[in-house]
Design a protein around this motif. Structure first.
Motif, mmCIF file in Angstrom:
data_model
loop_
_atom_site.group_PDB
_atom_site.id
_atom_site.type_symbol
_atom_site.label_atom_id
_atom_site.label_comp_id
_atom_site.label_asym_id
_atom_site.label_seq_id
_atom_site.Cartn_x
_atom_site.Cartn_y
_atom_site.Cartn_z
ATOM 1 N N ILE A 123 0.854 -1.184 0.000
ATOM 2 C CA ILE A 123 0.000 0.000 0.000
ATOM 3 C C ILE A 123 0.889 1.232 0.000
ATOM 4 C CG2 ILE A 123 -1.545 1.377 1.445
ATOM 5 C CD1 ILE A 123 -2.971 -0.812 -0.035
ATOM 6 N N ARG B 55 -6.525 -1.656 3.972
ATOM 7 C CA ARG B 55 -6.418 -1.640 2.520
ATOM 8 C C ARG B 55 -5.444 -2.715 2.006
ATOM 9 N NH1 ARG B 55 -10.980 0.283 0.806
ATOM 10 N NH2 ARG B 55 -11.176 2.550 0.659
ATOM 11 N N THR C 101 -0.675 7.631 8.161
ATOM 12 C CA THR C 101 -1.611 8.268 7.241
ATOM 13 C C THR C 101 -1.614 9.777 7.486
ATOM 14 O OG1 THR C 101 -3.361 7.863 8.839
ATOM 15 C CG2 THR C 101 -3.140 6.277 7.066
ATOM 16 N N SER D 100 -2.499 3.747 11.367
ATOM 17 C CA SER D 100 -2.043 2.768 10.381
ATOM 18 C C SER D 100 -3.068 1.664 10.176
ATOM 19 C CB SER D 100 -0.693 2.178 10.791
ATOM 20 O OG SER D 100 -0.798 1.432 11.986
ATOM 21 N N PHE E 144 0.956 5.793 -0.552
ATOM 22 C CA PHE E 144 0.182 6.981 -0.188
ATOM 23 C C PHE E 144 0.344 8.050 -1.259
ATOM 24 C CE2 PHE E 144 1.206 4.879 3.809
ATOM 25 C CZ PHE E 144 -0.038 4.815 4.407
ATOM 26 N N PRO F 243 -4.443 1.977 6.331
ATOM 27 C CA PRO F 243 -3.700 1.293 5.277
ATOM 28 C C PRO F 243 -3.572 -0.210 5.521
ATOM 29 C CG PRO F 243 -2.242 2.659 6.608
ATOM 30 C CD PRO F 243 -3.638 3.044 6.973
ATOM 31 N N ASP G 205 -9.828 8.031 1.569
ATOM 32 C CA ASP G 205 -9.998 6.817 2.352
ATOM 33 C C ASP G 205 -10.427 7.101 3.782
ATOM 34 O OD1 ASP G 205 -9.247 4.220 0.873
ATOM 35 O OD2 ASP G 205 -7.736 5.635 0.199
ATOM 36 N N VAL H 245 -3.369 4.590 -1.137
ATOM 37 C CA VAL H 245 -4.347 5.150 -0.203
ATOM 38 C C VAL H 245 -4.367 6.662 -0.401
ATOM 39 C CG1 VAL H 245 -4.887 5.578 2.231
ATOM 40 C CG2 VAL H 245 -4.082 3.323 1.507
#
Length: 631
Positions: free
Chosen positions: A291, A349, A563, A343, A293, A346, A324, A320
């Motif tokens: 994943i 995801r 994130t 976290s 960002f 993600p 999201d 992500v």
């Protein structure tokens, strides 16, 4: 990987309604989409939701011995089940399936409760022994798999893999525990020895609980613990060789499955090491997923791509984005209790991405705790060296004064944010470490609480949990104590809860080879200079993996799985932040000062302070209070 549940009457063998057990298992159906089972007998009901991994056709549960004197419902995997099975067969036991579940039944019959010492794996199970009118609850050594339980007003014990399973029982009282709110506000999660719903308990990592009909509710018993009390005298080269052997063995044992298998790959040391050893053991391309960002400073996909190319994996990536944040309600549903580790988003995801191709995924969880990989470990180690050089009478007033007058600059580069470092150096080492693992300081919490909340806490302070763990640690040095506390509190409460709930949310089994208990025991014996060397944590692990991974993967700065929540609360979540400080569930508790909450939101929007994580905490708490208590 599955979900388990049940009801056990402690006082008398009252009938158990199978529909009641089925209602509990239905609440955790996402943990086991491949099958469901309920079994009842006088005074007991066991339920199961199955995610089929081993013996797809023959591993249905609850599983009973042919004479029905033993029954078990089991969540997890026993990685050495084939080896244990061979030993049991040599002693005359006959098996009807190829599942690891049946090994638990025969193992208990052969060795009694000592059987748990022979199981290598991640597990939570409930085993009924009808000959002794007892139910035995067990959780794995490190706490990879969860188990919640509570005693309700009819005298029965109810249990389930997740809190939501207990919540459907009509006799469970729903009252918030304010001490758990304090713990959550300090740590960003509710630790394993607490629960937001008063009266609900979580069986601890490495613990068992034996319930015997006709006897009062007993206390859990510990069957395993990590120790830092001994030191290996082996040469560094021998330690490297032993470490690679243990890691290789742990990875290979976790690659046994009758379903497609893959791995999470972040491009960091831990997941890259797992993928490297998987590629070594596999005859085909390892399936990996990453994943990324849409914020460049947080994105590690380039490193993951490099590792994927090096080992020729079947690799997929997903990004992500700020949109999201819409997963908030999904996260709140699956965690039940408030959980503010950002976290988790993600992680959800990446689990979702993995589940598109595989049913089992190996992760790199555990190495930071075992080998001192967090920045706070280095700070603690370096801070203790400073404390040993400066007498307390000089150190405390010196750094205390610097900390008080140094400006708080959340907006500045890391090198210029020294205020917290000065304040920590003014404290004793254990107090400083207990504060460093928190996400909301005690001072901020006190500003947020109303007098009613402060009174209800009756002196309870979240940091004392860490201080007690460090004080009682089987350890030699301050770093040992800090790591021990992390393994007892942070690891099961945050890291493993996150991985379990997010993987189970999508019906994926996550396995953690770096949490093999033999690997953990090895790490506990390492000299400090094999854990931290200079400004590098996980020193021995990085040296041992130099034969597999390039230097810029091994020795680059740790980024973490984060994130961009701070920017979200200035944009798409700005309204949510304001609402929490207004007519929210938190506001209706009379436990939080609404003006202080409003100021925190306003200061964040204006850039006076970075309160993004605090606002996320409050938002997740608000959603949990709404869901759990209909506030």
């Amino acid at each position: 990987m599955c979900g388990i549940a049940g009801i056990f009457h402690l006082e008398t063998a009252k009938p158990v309604d199978p529909a009641r057990v089925r209602q509990i298992t239905d609440a955790i159906a996402h943990r086991g989409p491949d099958g469901a089972g309920v079994w009842t007998a006088p005074g007991v009901g066991l339920g199961h939701r199955r995610l089929s991994i081993i013996d797809l056709g023959g591993g249905a549960q609850p599983m009973l011995t042919p004479d029905e004197s033993l029954a078990v419902t089991f969540n997890g995997e026993i990685y050495n089940f084939a080896e244990v099975r061979r030993e049991l067969e040599a002693k005359g036991h006959r098996f009807r399936t190829d599942s690891d579940t049946e090994v638990i039944l025969h193992g208990y019959r052969q060795w009694g409760e000592d059987c748990v010492h022979r199981f290598d794996g991640m597990f939570a199970f409930a085993l009924l022994d009808r000959n002794t009118n007892a139910l035995w609850l067990v959780r794995d050594r490190l706490g990879v798999k969860p188990l919640h339980y509570a005693q309700v007003s009819d005298g029965s014990i109810i249990f389930a893999s997740e809190l939501k399973g207990l919540l459907v029982h009509p006799l469970l009282r729903r009252e918030p525990d304010v001490t758990a709110i304090e713990d959550y506000m300090a740590y960003g999660y509710v630790p394993d020895d607490a629960c937001l719903v008063a009266g609900v308990k979580k069986l601890g990592a490495g613990e068992t609980l034996r319930l015997v009909r006709g006897q009062p509710l007993a206390k859990p018993q510990r069957y395993w613990d990590i120790s830092f009390a001994d030191r290996s005298s082996a040469a560094p080269e021998a330690l490297e060789e032993e470490l690679v052997f243990l890691m290789r063995s742990a990875v290979r044992s976790r690659m046994v499955a009758d379903v497609p298998l893959g791995a999470f790959l972040s491009g960091g040391v831990d997941s890259s090491s797992v993928v490297a050893l998987m590629a070594e053991a596999s005859g085909q391309a390892v399936k990996t997923c990453t994943i990324g960002f849409d914020v460049a400073a947080l994105d590690e996909t380039a490193y993951a791509d490099r590792v994927a190319r090096r080992f020729a994996t079947d690799h997929r990536t997903r990004i992500v984005s700020s949109e999201d944040y819409g997963l908030i309600d999904t996260l709140a549903h699956h965690f039940d209790e408030p959980f503010a580790d950002t976290s988790a988003l993600p992680t959800y995801r990446v689990c979702e991405l993995a589940r598109e191709n595989v049913t089992v995924a190996l992760s790199g969880d555990g190495a930071d705790e075992a080998f001192a990989g967090y920045r706070r470990h280095r700070f603690q180690y370096q801070g203790e060296r400073i404390r040993s050089l400066i007498p307390d009478a000089v150190r405390k007033p010196l750094f205390g004064t610097l900390g008080r007058f140094y400006p708080k600059a959340d907006w500045a580069p890391q090198a210029f944010r020294a205020k917290s470092t000065f304040l920590e150096l003014a404290q004793d080492g254990d107090e400083a470490y207990a504060a460093s693992v928190g996400v909301t300081s005690r001072a901020m919490r006190q500003r947020l609480y109303t007098p009613a909340m402060t009174s209800a806490l009756a002196g309870h302070r979240a940091e004392d949990r860490y201080l007690n763990a460090m004080r009682d640690a089987p350890a030699r040095e301050p770093l040992d104590r800090a790591q021990y506390a992390d393994m007892k509190i942070w690891l099961p409460g945050d890291i493993l809860t996150k991985t379990d709930r997010m993987s189970m949310a999508v019906g994926l089994e996550a396995r953690e080879p770096l949490l093999d208990h033999r690997l953990m025991e090895f790490a506990g014996r390492l000299p400090v200079n094999q854990r931290i060397r200079g400004n590098s944590g996980k020193y021995l692990m990085k040296k041992a993996m130099e034969a597999y991974l390039p230097q810029d993967i091994l020795y680059r700065s740790k980024m973490g799985f984060v994130t961009p929540i701070s920017s979200w609360f200035k944009g798409p979540l700005a309204g949510e932040a304001s609402a929490v400080a207004g007519g929210s569930a938190i506001a209706r508790t009379d436990l939080f000062d609404l003006k202080a909450m409003g100021k925190a939101a306003a200061d964040h929007r204006s850039g006076l302070a970075d309160n993004g994580r605090l606002l996320w905490q409050l938002l997740m708490l608000d959603k949990a209070l709404t869901r759990l208590f209909s506030l």
